[in-house]
Design an enzyme around this catalytic site. Sequence first.
Site, PDB file in Angstrom:
ATOM      1  N   SER A 185     -39.985 -29.387  14.040  1.00 55.63           N
ATOM      2  CA  SER A 185     -39.676 -28.734  15.310  1.00 55.63           C
ATOM      3  C   SER A 185     -40.893 -28.139  15.971  1.00 55.63           C
ATOM      4  O   SER A 185     -40.813 -27.602  17.061  1.00 55.63           O
ATOM      5  CB  SER A 185     -38.659 -27.613  15.104  1.00 55.63           C
ATOM      6  OG  SER A 185     -37.405 -28.151  14.819  1.00 55.63           O
ATOM      7  N   SER A 367     -42.600 -23.756  19.733  1.00 55.84           N
ATOM      8  CA  SER A 367     -41.749 -24.704  19.012  1.00 55.84           C
ATOM      9  C   SER A 367     -41.174 -25.706  20.008  1.00 55.84           C
ATOM     10  O   SER A 367     -41.346 -25.571  21.221  1.00 55.84           O
ATOM     11  CB  SER A 367     -40.642 -23.951  18.300  1.00 55.84           C
ATOM     12  OG  SER A 367     -39.821 -23.311  19.255  1.00 55.84           O
ATOM     13  N   TYR A 368     -40.457 -26.705  19.485  1.00 57.01           N
ATOM     14  CA  TYR A 368     -39.938 -27.779  20.329  1.00 57.01           C
ATOM     15  C   TYR A 368     -39.053 -27.221  21.452  1.00 57.01           C
ATOM     16  O   TYR A 368     -38.112 -26.479  21.198  1.00 57.01           O
ATOM     17  CB  TYR A 368     -39.134 -28.758  19.459  1.00 57.01           C
ATOM     18  CG  TYR A 368     -38.831 -30.030  20.193  1.00 57.01           C
ATOM     19  CD1 TYR A 368     -39.867 -30.804  20.704  1.00 57.01           C
ATOM     20  CD2 TYR A 368     -37.524 -30.436  20.406  1.00 57.01           C
ATOM     21  CE1 TYR A 368     -39.605 -31.948  21.406  1.00 57.01           C
ATOM     22  CE2 TYR A 368     -37.253 -31.602  21.109  1.00 57.01           C
ATOM     23  CZ  TYR A 368     -38.297 -32.349  21.600  1.00 57.01           C
ATOM     24  OH  TYR A 368     -38.036 -33.488  22.307  1.00 57.01           O
ATOM     25  N   PRO A 369     -39.377 -27.569  22.708  1.00 57.49           N
ATOM     26  CA  PRO A 369     -38.679 -26.896  23.820  1.00 57.49           C
ATOM     27  C   PRO A 369     -37.326 -27.489  24.203  1.00 57.49           C
ATOM     28  O   PRO A 369     -36.695 -26.995  25.108  1.00 57.49           O
ATOM     29  CB  PRO A 369     -39.676 -27.026  24.978  1.00 57.49           C
ATOM     30  CG  PRO A 369     -40.425 -28.281  24.687  1.00 57.49           C
ATOM     31  CD  PRO A 369     -40.478 -28.423  23.179  1.00 57.49           C
TER      32      PRO A 369
END
Length: 803
Positions: A185, A367-369
């Site tokens: 992530s 982190s992964y948006p």
Amino acid sequence: MILLARRLLTLRGLRETVYSRHRALSGPASTDMIRRLPIKKVLCVAEKNDAAKGIAEIMSNGRMRRREGLSKFNKIYEYEYHLFGQNVTVSMTSVSGHLLALEFKAPFQKWHSCNPVMLFDAEVEKYCPDNYVNIKRTLEREVHQCQALVIWTDCDREGENIGFEVIDVCRAVKTSLQVFRARFSEITPNSIRRACETLIEPDINISDAVDVRQELDLRIGASFTRFQTLRLQKIFPTVLADQLISYGSCQFPTLGFVVERFKAIQAFIPETFFKIKVLHHTEDGEVDFSWKRHRLFNHTACLVLYQICMEDPVATVIDVTSKPKSKWRPLPLDTVELEKLASRKLKISAKETMKIAEKLYTQGYISYPRTETNMFPRDLNLTSLVEQQTGDNRWGAFAQGILERGGPTPRNGTKNDQAHPPIHPTKYTSSLQGNEQRLYEFIVRHFLACCSQDAQGHETIVDIDIGQEKFSAHGLMIIARNYLEVYPYDKWNAKVIPVYEPGSRFQPTAIEMVDGETTPPQLLTEADLISLMEKHGIGTDATHADHIETIKSRMYVGLTADQRFLPGELGMGLVEGYDSMGYEMSKPDLRAELEADLKLVSEGKKDKFTVLRHHVEKYKQVFIEAVRKAKKLDEALSAYLGQARELPPQDELQMEGPPVVRKCPQCSRDMVLKKKKDGQGTYLSCVGFPSCRCAVWFPDSVLEVSRDEEVCSTCRPHPVHKLKFKFKRGSLPPLMPLEFVGCIGGCDETLREVLDLKYLRGAGAGAPAANGTSSAGHLRNSQFLNRPRDRPSPAPRPASSKQ
Ligand SMILES: [Zn+2]
Ligand SMILES: [Zn+2]
């Protein structure tokens, strides 16, 4: 077809690999098994070059060697790494988003090549667009020396699908390849290391959902776009001469929301209301008491109550209540909230926000948006994330305070997509500029606010009575600002209220009767629009911003000076036109059902082909109906674009397309009557031509043939329309009339013989597969592919137990 067959092979190959892996893992000698597989070199593929570089830097501790790929935008990073319990050489490279695209086969690509209705059945294929051919070649070249492939694309639906595109390309040149999926992530050392240690199997269900969406978007988009563009350019030749009038099943409901709000405003009739206001000036400030009745729409009624108050205009304090009040700190940030808050508080559009967020993610700052989760997983070390921020001169002291007061205590929401945590900072930086800096700062402040404490206050409510009418005033004292200290995007204002003693009386400074007018709702902001899309299930958190961008770029909507959406004339006309046909195409229901089905496909709960067939058929019916009622579109648009031109009747008929006689017995697509090229005579043809060559060539003795409205009661699949024939004199047995209505579904033996109906022989069991093998429309595929999957393991498992 070739591509499809290859895909099947690929998947089978993949399953076999996974199968043997699982078998190996279930035995005692699992690491032995892995050691036996001679993996010396591993190809890793990320979704973008930035991500490949970031991951390579982490895996190699900055000691990677860089090589050029055939595409100058996608480098190759090489280094040694300990994977599968052994030392391997890793080549990390990347694609640039989707590597393949979906398109109709050549005979259907040109706008005038076919009646748009045929696009619901026409054959489609995946191909590599020109600008990605070099990336594909790099993969093909690199994979040659590798024994394993690890997919490092983003962990969401599109990423999984891109992963399978990479797998397909690589497997095609190396069938023995072992394939793994890295799940992560964020691009940080911990996360990347964990992903390497727990490689899993790529998830075909998630990828399938994307395939279904792509195919439906292509068929629905192309058919409606061609139909309405070709028609409306003829109807309004001066206004729309060169205009592309696009249609999309997400884009249209999005436009619908904008139009609906605009119409609500237009239809709004302001009403006058009346109310009583009480003011009290004191040494401690001015107090504004509001009426418990709020407002009245009847002037006389209000006036009577006002006069009663004025007979003895002294207020009695009947109650003073005082209670603690808190203002809640924000929930952990998911994608939709990020888009809405950035749009509202930072005035950055959703599209721009996601672009910047992607970049911050690939650089390892956040982190992964793309996430639907608004609760922190228990194993996430929030303390160290807060610690990273303590050195900043703007919010560092606040972060330090969180740690000193017992550590982070996040408020949690209830949504969890089981894939990614809420958006949070993963690395401290002070080197960003402009909007990148503003968005990063927002994400950090939001995270710290969420990890701190609610703001605490004290609310006082004073209730008074004047001539039996009740009024009240509020005061607010803020005791601890807490999260507000770090979160300037929320406002909470203190309001001073003097001390009132219950039972005491005072003389108000003024008692007034005032009037006002009700006001219409406002035009939608981008945040409003995203909320509506989310509420009604239009698009996903990953696509909201794109759909909004599309209706802007098509000029269906414009923005007012204060950034609110205003429908344009074309947008208004289209929505009104389609809605007047009775299909409510601008309403969200049709698309929402599709979106729900896609979710089920991605979870493995519904079959890809069943869902595809169902929605293609449904939208095809809507399309046929829309073409039939196309005049309503002209009428609605003429209110905005001026006089509509009349089309000659034969043009109208041509647009509707030939009426369907029956379903093809070989591929179950429609069969229609067509004129031969030389104009002499008619034949019955499957719309699947050229992949399906099922046809009835009527002999020269048939002078005329047309579809009759009557439907045969015995022939299947229902409905098989009867045909009206006119035969040449002397061509039929003496007692048969030359003109009659007959069935060519097979029930009429005489007609079967006279016309030599060979096409029926293709139906049923044991049919010669003369054309079956070359047919790859979705319906055909579904017939032989649509069977239960014999997958060995439905749940992803760790691919390797470590060390
Ligand atoms: Zn056919
Ligand atoms: Zn029949």
